[in-house]
Design a protein around this motif. Structure first.
Motif, short mmCIF file in Angstrom:
data_model
loop_
_atom_site.label_atom_id
_atom_site.label_comp_id
_atom_site.label_asym_id
_atom_site.label_seq_id
_atom_site.Cartn_x
_atom_site.Cartn_y
_atom_site.Cartn_z
N ARG A 1 0.66 -1.15 0.02
CA ARG A 1 -0.05 0.00 -0.01
C ARG A 1 0.79 1.28 -0.01
N GLN A 2 0.43 2.14 -0.64
CA GLN A 2 1.34 3.34 -0.98
C GLN A 2 0.49 4.25 0.26
N VAL A 3 1.45 4.34 1.32
CA VAL A 3 0.81 4.80 2.40
C VAL A 3 1.17 6.54 2.38
N VAL A 4 2.55 6.88 2.18
CA VAL A 4 2.94 8.23 1.91
C VAL A 4 3.31 8.26 0.41
N PRO A 5 2.92 9.46 -0.17
CA PRO A 5 3.18 9.66 -1.54
C PRO A 5 4.75 9.50 -1.93
N ARG A 6 4.92 8.78 -2.97
CA ARG A 6 6.41 8.67 -3.50
C ARG A 6 6.99 10.21 -3.57
N GLU A 7 6.33 11.22 -4.07
CA GLU A 7 6.82 12.47 -4.38
C GLU A 7 7.41 12.85 -3.06
N THR A 8 6.51 12.80 -1.74
CA THR A 8 6.77 13.35 -0.44
C THR A 8 8.24 12.62 0.00
N VAL A 9 8.37 11.21 -0.43
CA VAL A 9 9.65 10.72 0.04
C VAL A 9 10.77 11.18 -0.61
N THR A 10 10.60 11.35 -1.90
CA THR A 10 11.65 11.88 -2.67
C THR A 10 11.96 13.18 -2.19
N GLN A 11 11.11 14.06 -1.87
CA GLN A 11 11.38 15.61 -1.14
C GLN A 11 12.31 15.37 0.02
N SER A 12 12.12 14.36 0.85
CA SER A 12 12.92 14.29 2.27
C SER A 12 14.13 13.90 1.73
N MET A 13 14.74 13.59 0.86
CA MET A 13 15.87 12.98 0.50
C MET A 13 16.84 13.69 -0.45
N ARG A 14 15.97 15.25 -0.74
CA ARG A 14 16.95 15.92 -1.92
C ARG A 14 17.06 17.24 -1.12
N PRO A 15 18.43 17.46 -0.80
CA PRO A 15 18.94 18.66 0.14
C PRO A 15 18.40 20.00 -0.90
N VAL A 16 17.84 20.69 0.29
CA VAL A 16 17.46 22.01 -0.24
C VAL A 16 18.15 23.46 0.19
N VAL A 17 18.76 23.14 1.36
CA VAL A 17 19.45 24.32 1.95
C VAL A 17 20.37 23.82 2.69
N ARG A 18 21.65 24.26 2.76
CA ARG A 18 22.72 24.13 3.63
C ARG A 18 22.49 24.33 4.99
N ALA A 19 23.15 23.72 5.94
CA ALA A 19 22.77 24.01 7.35
C ALA A 19 23.81 24.16 8.27
N GLY A 20 24.96 24.00 7.63
CA GLY A 20 26.22 24.10 8.39
C GLY A 20 27.12 22.80 8.90
N ASP A 21 28.40 22.86 8.70
CA ASP A 21 28.96 21.82 9.32
C ASP A 21 28.84 20.40 8.73
N GLY A 22 28.52 20.62 7.25
CA GLY A 22 28.36 19.30 6.45
C GLY A 22 27.13 18.86 6.37
N TYR A 23 26.20 19.66 6.92
CA TYR A 23 24.67 19.04 6.87
C TYR A 23 23.96 19.92 5.99
N SER A 24 23.07 19.25 5.57
CA SER A 24 21.78 20.00 4.72
C SER A 24 20.58 19.75 5.25
N TYR A 25 19.65 20.37 4.79
CA TYR A 25 18.05 20.17 5.23
C TYR A 25 17.24 19.73 3.77
N ALA A 26 16.41 19.06 3.83
CA ALA A 26 15.55 18.78 2.89
C ALA A 26 14.19 19.15 3.36
N HIS A 27 13.09 18.44 3.00
CA HIS A 27 11.71 18.73 3.58
C HIS A 27 11.62 17.60 4.64
N GLY A 28 11.73 18.31 6.00
CA GLY A 28 11.47 17.52 7.14
C GLY A 28 12.77 16.58 7.53
N TRP A 29 13.46 16.39 6.76
CA TRP A 29 14.85 15.53 7.16
C TRP A 29 15.78 16.15 7.09
N TRP A 30 16.96 15.58 7.68
CA TRP A 30 18.35 16.18 7.47
C TRP A 30 18.94 15.20 6.31
#
Length: 386
Positions: free
Chosen positions: A294-323
């Motif tokens: 069963r597709q519980v969470v939309p695939r696009e939502t999962v993809t957005q969690s894995m794609r960095p959007v913003v640099r957060a310093g110290d080698g970390y980035s932030y995506a949608h709700g995930w580091w």
């Protein structure tokens, strides 16, 4: 991570990497069926009433082993000696409560330390921000929310009646990526907010420090607003929405979930789950949002969690709700909660790693950096066995 004692450089702001009804309990429905989550009961903790962050006492899950296929490291192509050495090393850290490893859908390593047990349910803190991202994606799919590019004021218009034009351009995507732009000092601003009767208003009334979408500022205020939006848009409280659309399909039972004085469930904090339940959520995302066909969470939502959007310093980035960080030459998404509540996804190796730590100890928590464990023990055990 709420109240996380990581380097402050990750909280203060960074340059953007361009890439892609009512709130209160009177109208928010509750439920006592399905997974057993009673949303009218689990928020009540008298000693924590009126406080933004709670005392983090351990609760007990009566059905902690539900829904897992257990295997050995050998059965999924992992070297048990290499993995076991890493688990022993983690166990020597005085704050670590648990360490779980899942590969090919099987729970192949599970350790509890320093008095913790499989049925212990603890505050997962900001790891629940990643779950909130899932709920917003589900709400879009269900038609409760039009798009994550909708302006926030569309769902909470009374709070933005006198807002400047820049704040009226603020979208749900900005909240999800921590680029909303409000002035916020994590671990400090929350204690100002909790003194107000209406926490949503107190958050929206913060001064705007940056144009929305232009700078990273980690803020639990952002995710609390997402919870308020979800309740307003769906007509369900956030707990009931999660029960119906996420927790029941996965067989997850929350033992506690906080609320603010207006009845808004804590958005990205004060949610209590077991390590096995965190691992289920990690496996759901590793499988692109699918659970038992069963597709519980939309695939696009999962993809957005894995794609960095913003640099957060110290080698970390932030995506949608995930580091996101680089580990072993791989881009690795992870959920991260105060004091070391981790869900790491290693998609290329088909592995989920969960580690939780004690946040009730009196000494300052220093989140255990899992890079060595992941590189030298988890990934090495996979390479060693193929």
């Amino acid at each position: 991570m709420t109240r996380c004692l990581r380097p402050r450089a990750l909280l203060l702001g960074a340059a953007l990497v361009l890439a892609q009804p009512v709130l209160g309990p009177s109208t928010a429905r509750t439920a006592t069926t399905g997974s057993g989550v009673d949303c009218d009961r689990i928020w009540q903790t008298p000693e924590d009433n009126g406080t933004f962050y709670e005392t983090n006492r351990t609760r007990i899950d009566p059905r902690p082993g539900h829904g897992w296929t257990v295997g050995s490291p050998q059965s999924v192509g992992m070297d048990p000696a290499v993995l076991e050495a890493g688990l022993r090393q983690l166990g020597r850290e005085r704050s670590v409560f648990s360490a779980l490893v899942v590969r090919h859908g099987r729970l192949v390593a599970e350790r509890y330390f320093h008095g913790s047990r499989r049925n212990h349910s603890n505050n997962v803190h900001s790891a629940s921000k990643s779950m909130l991202q899932a709920l917003i994606g589900i709400a879009v799919r269900q038609g409760f929310i039009g798009s994550i590019d909708d302006p926030v004021h569309r769902y909470l218009p009374e709070y933005f009646a006198d807002a400047p034009a820049a704040e009226r351009r603020m979208t749900l995507r900005h909240l999800l990526t921590m680029t909303a732009g409000w002035e916020w000092q994590e671990d400090e601003t929350e204690y100002t907010v909790e003194k107000q009767r209406d926490w949503v208003k107190a958050i929206v009334d913060r001064d705007l420090a940056h144009e929305p979408g232009t700078a990273f500022t980690y803020s639990t205020g952002n995710t609390h607003l997402l919870s308020a939006v979800l309740q307003r848009a769906s007509g369900l409280n956030t707990c009931e929405f999660a029960r119906r659309y996420l927790f029941d399909p996965l067989g997850i039972t929350a033992e506690h979930w906080g609320r603010d004085p207006q009845g808004v469930y804590s958005g990205g904090y004060n949610l209590y789950l077991t390590p096995r339940e965190l691992a289920k959520f990690g496996l759901l995302y590793l499988n692109q949002g699918r659970w038992q066909g069963r597709q519980v969470v939309p695939r696009e939502t999962v993809t957005q969690s894995m794609r960095p959007v913003v640099r957060a310093g110290d080698g970390y980035s932030y995506a949608h709700g995930w580091w996101v960080r680089r580990i072993g030459g791989r881009t690795v998404p992870f959920a991260w909660g105060y004091g070391g509540q981790y869900i790491y996804l290693l998609p290329a190796a088909d592995v989920v790693v969960v580690v939780t730590e004690n946040t009730r100890v009196s000494h300052e928590n220093v989140d255990v950096d899992l890079r060595t464990f992941l590189e030298d023990h988890v990934l090495r055990s996979v390479r060693a066995r193929g």
